[in-house]
Design an enzyme around this catalytic site. Structure first.
Site, short mmCIF file in Angstrom:
data_model
loop_
_atom_site.label_atom_id
_atom_site.label_comp_id
_atom_site.label_asym_id
_atom_site.label_seq_id
_atom_site.Cartn_x
_atom_site.Cartn_y
_atom_site.Cartn_z
N LYS A 1 0.83 -1.19 0.00
CA LYS A 1 0.00 0.00 0.00
C LYS A 1 0.87 1.25 0.00
CE LYS A 1 -1.68 1.66 3.99
NZ LYS A 1 -0.91 2.33 5.06
N HIS B 1 -0.79 -5.85 5.68
CA HIS B 1 0.03 -6.61 6.63
C HIS B 1 -0.76 -7.07 7.85
CE1 HIS B 1 0.59 -2.75 8.79
NE2 HIS B 1 0.94 -3.48 9.82
N LYS C 1 -0.91 -10.97 10.61
CA LYS C 1 -0.82 -11.04 12.08
C LYS C 1 -1.47 -12.34 12.57
CE LYS C 1 -0.83 -6.01 12.75
NZ LYS C 1 0.36 -5.59 13.45
N GLU D 1 -2.80 4.06 18.25
CA GLU D 1 -1.34 4.17 18.19
C GLU D 1 -0.89 5.34 19.04
OE1 GLU D 1 0.42 2.95 14.16
OE2 GLU D 1 -1.23 4.28 13.66
N ASP E 1 -5.50 5.85 5.56
CA ASP E 1 -4.28 5.13 5.98
C ASP E 1 -4.61 3.83 6.72
OD1 ASP E 1 -1.47 4.87 6.38
OD2 ASP E 1 -1.70 5.58 8.44
N HIS F 1 -6.72 -1.91 6.67
CA HIS F 1 -6.61 -2.83 7.82
C HIS F 1 -7.94 -3.02 8.55
CE1 HIS F 1 -2.53 -2.09 6.88
NE2 HIS F 1 -2.36 -1.01 7.60
N LYS G 1 -3.75 8.44 15.80
CA LYS G 1 -2.36 8.62 16.21
C LYS G 1 -2.36 9.40 17.52
CE LYS G 1 -0.42 7.32 12.16
NZ LYS G 1 0.27 6.03 12.05
C1 BG6 Z 1 0.42 1.23 8.30
C2 BG6 Z 1 0.06 2.68 8.39
O1 BG6 Z 1 -0.28 0.62 7.24
O2 BG6 Z 1 0.08 0.57 9.52
C3 BG6 Z 1 0.77 3.32 9.56
O3 BG6 Z 1 0.44 3.34 7.18
C4 BG6 Z 1 0.49 2.57 10.83
O4 BG6 Z 1 0.37 4.69 9.71
C5 BG6 Z 1 0.77 1.09 10.64
O5 BG6 Z 1 1.33 3.09 11.85
C6 BG6 Z 1 0.32 0.29 11.85
O6 BG6 Z 1 0.76 -1.03 11.75
P1 BG6 Z 1 0.95 -1.91 13.06
O7 BG6 Z 1 1.26 -3.27 12.56
O8 BG6 Z 1 2.09 -1.29 13.82
O9 BG6 Z 1 -0.34 -1.81 13.81
#
Ligand code: BG6
Length: 484
Positions: free
Chosen positions: A144, A174, A178, A212, A231, A236, A334
């Site tokens: 992405k 991704h 997980k 986050e 994002d 996700h 965030k």
């Molecule tokens: C990414 C986003 O796809 O996923 C980021 O672009 C984000 O902004 C990240 O921080 C979070 O991934 P994870 O695995 O740390 O939850």
């Protein structure tokens, strides 16, 4: 499943994702003997390096991102010996000749991983095609962002589809790598217990939170163009929602699972100009404190005023028989107080409490699927506090640990380890199909149009808090409290 490839070509090999995730993941697979013995890894990027410099960069990345206990000199050396580097400016077709030479014949399979700016996807694929690196033995993985709207996503998908058939395209999300996300499938479809209750009759609502603590992390321009909705929610969080809400697939394979996910994504009730302001909340962090540290606000980090949301909460519905009337509350942001990602399934209360007359309060069951910081699954059930109950019966919600905590052997893997291995071996079950991406964008575009029509701008929240107070009101109006 197709045969494992004999070469992996990494575009964007010197970038942040490669250093933090891809190279450490490949090392993990190598160290566990999971990569084909002779598989070479060819890194490429615009910057001018030779093999030795790229190996030093990779070694520094391993030292930085892998526990020293897992780095043994001999294993590291053998891993580095797999690596080669060819500089390529994707806008210059002549640069691809070096890649062709490094890759050699593709008859034993080639996997290409594109982790570059989407603006370079088209020229890169054209360059690969012109140099013969796109034949039937080649698979393409795309990281992405794949566009920023349905329209731009279709443009990217069209340019890729002109060269690669869908079966050889591996779109990465991704979160699907997980462990707990995959465990959700095991929980739902490996047990008889949950499925009869997995519907609007028994479930009150679902919460999906991806919180986050980090801010912009140096991705200033990218993030400011994207915002939290595109994002995190577009990809996700909608994938998590689809896995929670999908019908039982008939098989554990790429087509069956993705067929069921896409039906959910297409059943999302559109959020539009009429509902954007009642069903979504957007926020942007100002200065605050997280874990005792003072942190600047978004506009200070960005060094200009911006209308981009760093927090979004959405009340979504899946318009089908199973989920009629069940809200799916999604929130992500965030600079929230904790790094915490979880899915919460809130069941309805028992129809009649026999304990009320003895002074006990019953809390409805909850299933909490935690992705981060710990991976586990807990079912909260009511249990009696031991005692003679002279002052009334005391009941407490206690957790039944259903998750990975019971498996103590084996280390927790990076999500990309799973995805890279699946790419190398040609299993696309945990990759996102084109129709899914497009259904996701269609829904997201509707929300964004709703924001524009209603002139919605992000409400401020202090860094280190759970977003604007309107996000709390979003659920409280329905008598629901976010699980913090
Ligand atoms: C990414 C986003 O796809 O996923 C980021 O672009 C984000 O902004 C990240 O921080 C979070 O991934 P994870 O695995 O740390 O939850």
């Amino acid at each position: 499943m197709a045969a494992a490839v004999s070469s992996l070509l990494l575009f964007g090999a010197t970038g942040d994702l490669s250093q933090r995730m891809l190279l450490p993941s490949l090392y993990g697979l190598h160290a566990d003997g999971l990569l084909p013995g002779d598989m070479s890894i060819i890194g490429t990027a615009k910057s001018d390096h030779d093999d030795t410099e790229f190996r030093s960069l990779a070694k520094a990345a391993l030292n930085r991102f892998i526990d020293t206990g897992r780095l043994t000199a001999d294993t590291v050396d053998r891993f580095l010996a797999r690596l080669r580097y060819v500089p390529v400016d994707a806008t210059k077709p002549e640069d691809f000749a070096g890649l062709v030479e490094a890759v050699g014949p593709t008859d034993r399979g080639l996997a290409i991983f594109l982790s570059t700016a989407p603006s370079l996807f088209g020229v890169t694929i054209d360059g690969l095609s012109a140099s013969g690196l796109t034949d039937g033995n080649v698979r393409l993985a795309l990281e992405k962002p794949l566009g920023d709207s349905l329209e731009t996503s279709c443009q990217i998908n069209d340019s890729v589809a002109a060269i690669f058939p869908e079966q050889r395209i591996f779109r990465i999300d991704h979160y699907l790598g997980k462990e707990t996300v995959q465990n959700l499938l095991a929980l739902r479809f490996g047990n008889r217990l949950f499925e009869p209750m997995w519907n609007a009759g028994e479930i009150d609502h679902v919460q999906i939170t991806v919180a986050e603590t980090v801010g912009l992390e140096g991705r200033v321009e990218f993030y400011d163009r994207a915002g939290a909705l595109r994002d995190m929610v577009q990809n996700h969080m909608l994938q998590l929602l689809a896995l929670v809400a999908m019908e039982p697939p008939a098989h554990f394979d790429a087509q069956s699972i993705r067929d069921e996910k896409v039906k959910v994504l297409r059943s999302l009730s559109p959020i539009d100009a009429a509902t954007a302001s009642t069903h979504t909340v957007i926020g942007q962090y100002g200065p605050g404190a997280i874990g005792g540290q003072i942190v600047p606000g978004y506009s200070e980090e960005l060094t200009r005023v911006s209308g981009t949301e760093t927090f979004v909460a959405v009340k979504a519905h899946v318009d089908n028989w199973r989920w009629r009337g069940v809200p799916f509350y999604l929130r992500t942001g965030k600079r929230l107080p904790l790094r915490q990602s979880e899915i919460l399934i809130q069941f309805k209360p028992v129809p009649h409490s026999i304990f009320a007359e003895r002074g006990a309060v019953i809390q409805p069951n909850r299933l909490i699927i935690s992705l981060q910081p710990d991976e586990n699954i807990r079912l909260m059930v009511m249990s009696k506090q031991p005692g003679l109950d002279r002052d009334g019966i005391r009941l407490h919600a206690v957790p039944l640990d259903l998750g990975a905590n019971v498996f103590t052997e084996g280390r927790r893997r990076i999500a990309y380890e799973r995805l890279l291995l699946d790419l190398i071996e040609g299993d696309s079950t945990l990759f996102v199909r084109r129709d899914e991406v497009e259904a996701q964008w269609r829904w997201i575009d509707g929300i964004r149009r709703g924001w524009a029509v209603n002139d919605m701008t992000p409400k401020p929240y202090a860094a280190g808090t759970w977003g604007p107070s309107a996000a709390i009101a979003l659920t409280e109006r329905d008598g629901v409290t976010w699980h913090d």
